[in-house]
Design a protein around this motif. Structure first.
Motif, short mmCIF file in Angstrom:
data_model
loop_
_atom_site.label_atom_id
_atom_site.label_comp_id
_atom_site.label_asym_id
_atom_site.label_seq_id
_atom_site.Cartn_x
_atom_site.Cartn_y
_atom_site.Cartn_z
N ALA A 42 76.08 58.97 56.60
CA ALA A 42 76.89 57.82 57.03
C ALA A 42 78.36 58.05 56.69
O ALA A 42 79.26 57.77 57.49
CB ALA A 42 76.36 56.55 56.39
N GLN A 43 78.62 58.57 55.50
CA GLN A 43 80.00 58.82 55.08
C GLN A 43 80.64 59.97 55.87
O GLN A 43 81.84 59.94 56.14
CB GLN A 43 80.04 59.14 53.59
CG GLN A 43 79.79 57.93 52.69
CD GLN A 43 79.82 58.30 51.23
OE1 GLN A 43 79.14 59.22 50.78
NE2 GLN A 43 80.62 57.55 50.46
N MET A 46 81.54 58.10 59.63
CA MET A 46 81.54 56.66 59.46
C MET A 46 81.68 55.94 60.80
O MET A 46 81.07 54.88 61.01
CB MET A 46 82.67 56.26 58.51
CG MET A 46 82.71 54.76 58.20
SD MET A 46 81.18 54.14 57.44
CE MET A 46 81.24 54.97 55.84
N GLN A 47 82.45 56.50 61.72
CA GLN A 47 82.65 55.85 63.00
C GLN A 47 81.34 55.76 63.78
O GLN A 47 81.01 54.72 64.36
CB GLN A 47 83.70 56.62 63.81
CG GLN A 47 84.05 55.94 65.14
CD GLN A 47 85.17 56.66 65.88
OE1 GLN A 47 85.70 57.66 65.40
NE2 GLN A 47 85.52 56.16 67.03
N LEU A 50 78.95 53.19 62.03
CA LEU A 50 79.27 51.79 62.32
C LEU A 50 78.92 51.41 63.75
O LEU A 50 78.47 50.29 64.03
CB LEU A 50 80.75 51.54 62.04
CG LEU A 50 81.17 51.63 60.56
CD1 LEU A 50 82.69 51.48 60.44
CD2 LEU A 50 80.45 50.58 59.73
N LEU A 53 75.18 50.90 63.83
CA LEU A 53 74.82 49.64 63.19
C LEU A 53 75.14 48.45 64.09
O LEU A 53 74.34 47.53 64.26
CB LEU A 53 75.56 49.52 61.86
CG LEU A 53 75.15 48.40 60.92
CD1 LEU A 53 73.67 48.50 60.56
CD2 LEU A 53 76.01 48.41 59.68
N GLN A 54 76.30 48.52 64.73
CA GLN A 54 76.73 47.43 65.60
C GLN A 54 75.83 47.34 66.84
O GLN A 54 75.49 46.25 67.30
CB GLN A 54 78.18 47.63 66.02
CG GLN A 54 78.75 46.47 66.82
CD GLN A 54 80.22 46.69 67.17
OE1 GLN A 54 80.64 47.80 67.47
NE2 GLN A 54 81.01 45.63 67.11
N GLN A 57 72.73 45.60 65.91
CA GLN A 57 72.98 44.18 65.62
C GLN A 57 73.06 43.37 66.91
O GLN A 57 72.75 42.18 66.91
CB GLN A 57 74.27 44.05 64.81
CG GLN A 57 74.15 44.54 63.37
CD GLN A 57 75.48 44.59 62.65
OE1 GLN A 57 76.55 44.53 63.26
NE2 GLN A 57 75.43 44.71 61.31
N GLN A 78 73.06 48.00 51.50
CA GLN A 78 73.09 47.97 52.96
C GLN A 78 71.73 47.54 53.49
O GLN A 78 70.68 48.02 53.07
CB GLN A 78 73.42 49.36 53.51
CG GLN A 78 74.78 49.90 53.11
CD GLN A 78 75.91 49.19 53.83
OE1 GLN A 78 75.73 48.67 54.93
NE2 GLN A 78 77.08 49.15 53.21
#
Length: 387
Positions: A42-43, A46-47, A50, A53-54, A57, A78
């Protein structure tokens, strides 16, 4: 990390691979791992993390998202989507845009199985075809199956079936399905022939024959080119001395008059009908087919019914003399050889099978130079004439 589009593609593949099984055994559940990343991954991006994840969601495609809570060292706690779970086939089908197709398949499957429980496997096997039928065609199929079950020895031609809207084109495209259904309903009979399975009368096999002798023609009302049911050809009051059997109709039409001779055309694998023609037993019989594996398979089959049959223009010399006209056989015969072939014929068959000269070599009968062919044919006829 799997994004929604990735998961949908996986679900489509699973649907295509399993929908027949789901029809028969029920759905159970289907889940897809979403590729939960580690903190390190993830690190590193990161883009992408995210965006992933979005995307989940915002997911509104059905099913149940199962989450996993992670205590990460640098990114704290998380709550992450771990897998997408479906417990109903309808929801999965809707998610991949196949809701209508699934509903139709399930409805048609249940309709047949409720009437004949023995059709569970067959209905699942043919469900795509069944679900594509109009309501009228599906009902017509059910009426036909019911009628054939109740009239096993119908002795009617398909045109005489008392089923509304039945026609030969409709029936022709559904023969395999009908045979599978009837075999299953009757206890798994392994009968693949449509007419034997249904009890319906098969259209008589027709044979086209040219009579090359004037005296023989007079015995047939002057006819020189006859196309008739095999039984009628067999009943003709003729006894030709020579019979040529050729694969290509144009080849048969090219034959000129020859004493005490007839030529039969275009039988293909239907050479079984030769068994019905008694007067072949007293004739010199020649078979000329394509030089390819299926040509020799047909020769073997024909010799089963006419043991004294000789091949002509199916030899290596003819093949090599026409090398510039070689073609390619799409699907060579699978057999290693045939008992009905002579040693030289078997040798050439093996040559073709082993691709000695070319890959899947084929020399079609109609490509052979006609003057070359006719000299050999005439020579064979003259030899027999002088014996």
């Amino acid at each position: 990390m799997k994004f929604p589009d990735d998961v949908l593609n996986i679900l489509r593949r699973r649907f295509d691979a399993n929908y027949r099984q789901w029809l028969q055994q029920g759905f159970g559940e289907c889940s897809v791992s979403l590729g939960l990343p580690s903190e390190q991954k993830a690190q590193q991006d990161m883009q992408r993390f995210l965006a992933w994840l979005q995307a989940w969601q915002k997911w509104q495609g059905g099913g149940e998202l199962r989450y996993s809570q992670k205590q990460w060292k640098h990114l704290s706690v998380q709550r992450l989507p771990e897998k997408l779970l479906f417990t109903q086939a309808e929801a999965l089908a809707a998610a991949i845009g196949r809701a209508e197709a699934w509903q139709s398949m399930r409805k048609r499957y249940q309709s047949l199985v409720n009437q004949w429980r023995q059709l569970a496997g067959v209905a699942a096997k043919h469900i795509e075809k069944l679900s594509s039928y109009s309501d009228e065609d599906f009902l017509r199929l059910q009426h036909l199956l019911l009628w054939l079950i109740e009239h096993e020895a119908a002795s009617l031609y398909p045109r005489q079936l008392p089923i509304a809207g039945m026609d030969s084109k409709w029936l022709e495209s559904r023969k395999g399905l009908i045979v599978d259904c009837l075999s299953a309903i009757r206890g798994g009979l392994n009968e693949k022939d449509f007419y034997a399975c249904t009890g319906l009368l098969a259209p008589p096999t027709r044979l086209r024959m040219r009579i090359l002798d004037a005296n023989l023609r007079r015995l047939c009302g002057g006819l020189s080119d006859i196309s008739a049911p095999v039984a009628e050809i067999a009943a003709l009051a003729i006894a030709p001395r020579r019979v040529f059997i050729v694969e290509n109709v144009q080849t048969g039409l090219a034959f000129t008059d020859m004493r005490q001779t007839v030529v039969m055309m275009g039988l293909g694998y239907a050479v079984d009908v030769l068994a019905e023609i008694v007067w072949l037993k007293q004739a010199y019989v020649y078979y000329w087919g394509d030089i390819d594996t299926h040509g020799f398979a047909i020769l073997h089959r024909a010799r089963t019914y006419v043991p004294h049959l000789q091949s002509i223009l199916m030899d290596e010399a003819t093949m090599l003399a026409h090398q510039s006209l070689w073609g390619r056989e799409d699907k060579p015969h699978s057999a290693d050889g045939f008992e009905g072939l002579m040693p030289t014929e078997q040798s050439l068959y093996e040559t073709l099978k082993n691709n000695r000269y070319a890959q899947h070599l084929r020399l079609e009968q109609e490509r052979i130079d006609w003057h070359w062919a006719w000299q050999i044919i005439a020579n064979a006829a003259n030899i027999k004439e002088n014996e």
